[in-house]
Design a protein around this motif. Sequence first.
Motif, PDB file in Angstrom:
ATOM      1  N   SER A  54      67.448  71.948  67.769  1.00 12.92           N
ATOM      2  CA  SER A  54      66.910  73.234  68.201  1.00 12.92           C
ATOM      3  C   SER A  54      67.758  74.369  67.645  1.00 12.92           C
ATOM      4  N   GLU A  57      69.058  80.515  70.274  1.00 11.13           N
ATOM      5  CA  GLU A  57      68.336  81.757  70.552  1.00 11.13           C
ATOM      6  C   GLU A  57      69.248  82.925  70.214  1.00 11.13           C
ATOM      7  N   SER A  70      64.526  86.051  69.265  1.00 16.36           N
ATOM      8  CA  SER A  70      64.103  84.871  68.507  1.00 16.36           C
ATOM      9  C   SER A  70      62.953  84.146  69.165  1.00 16.36           C
ATOM     10  N   THR A  71      62.748  84.331  70.461  1.00 15.13           N
ATOM     11  CA  THR A  71      61.632  83.686  71.150  1.00 15.13           C
ATOM     12  C   THR A  71      60.293  84.172  70.590  1.00 15.13           C
ATOM     13  N   ALA A  74      58.583  81.569  68.368  1.00 22.53           N
ATOM     14  CA  ALA A  74      58.102  80.313  68.956  1.00 22.53           C
ATOM     15  C   ALA A  74      56.633  80.077  68.646  1.00 22.53           C
ATOM     16  N   GLY A  75      56.320  78.842  68.285  1.00 15.23           N
ATOM     17  CA  GLY A  75      54.950  78.448  67.994  1.00 15.23           C
ATOM     18  C   GLY A  75      54.551  78.616  66.542  1.00 15.23           C
ATOM     19  N   ARG A 165      57.531  74.626  64.162  1.00 20.65           N
ATOM     20  CA  ARG A 165      56.810  75.297  65.254  1.00 20.65           C
ATOM     21  C   ARG A 165      57.480  75.125  66.615  1.00 20.65           C
ATOM     22  N   GLN A 166      58.391  74.164  66.733  1.00 19.03           N
ATOM     23  CA  GLN A 166      59.129  73.955  67.974  1.00 19.03           C
ATOM     24  C   GLN A 166      60.488  74.662  67.939  1.00 19.03           C
ATOM     25  N   SER A 167      60.664  75.561  66.992  1.00 20.28           N
ATOM     26  CA  SER A 167      61.917  76.314  66.828  1.00 20.28           C
ATOM     27  C   SER A 167      63.109  75.400  66.573  1.00 20.28           C
TER      28      SER A 167
END
Length: 193
Positions: A54, A57, A70-71, A74-75, A165-167
């Motif tokens: 991961s 953040e 950074s969120t 996400a996706g 896509r899952q960061s």
Amino acid sequence: MRSRRAGLAAVAAVALLGGCSSGSDAVDVNNGGEFRFVAGTPAAQVIPDTERASAPEFTGTLLTGETFRSTELAGDVAVLNFWGSWCAPCRVETPEFQQVYDEVKDDGVQFLGLNVKDYDQQFADAFVADEGITFPSLYDPEGRVALAFRDYPAAAIPSTIVLDRQSRVAAVYTGEVRQDDLRAVLARLSAEA
């Protein structure tokens, strides 16, 4: 005296071997002991799904003055490019990133520039304007985001980290990234479920 010389020779040998690397993309970044990354991702390859970690953040201020988290990535597949206005390879790479960004920005792929070590924002602003860059860039002269990525070579400029896509960190590049390599990686990550 002889044992002292032998000890010094052994220390020197370890130091020399410690700086050696196993590939042309390998780096031994030592920024106050913060970075431990030892090899870049080979061109157009992706870290296997089971080996991805991961991404940390982070938050910061964009060149436009807006706050970025950074969120917000996400996706989507995300390209994080660490650059500086003073960096010659960045002057080649960044306009090419803009071309790829124009091709994929509507396909769930985001780009984020991270301007580092430009202690006067006007240099970063001028670089973005001169190169016609439309994707956002974070202004990070102290390299705080690079420190957040302490296990990757974000202090080597340019460097690029691609997130899935899952960061999760899916690819890491030190030095200039060619357009075709970036396109291949983005196509592969975009195709993942």
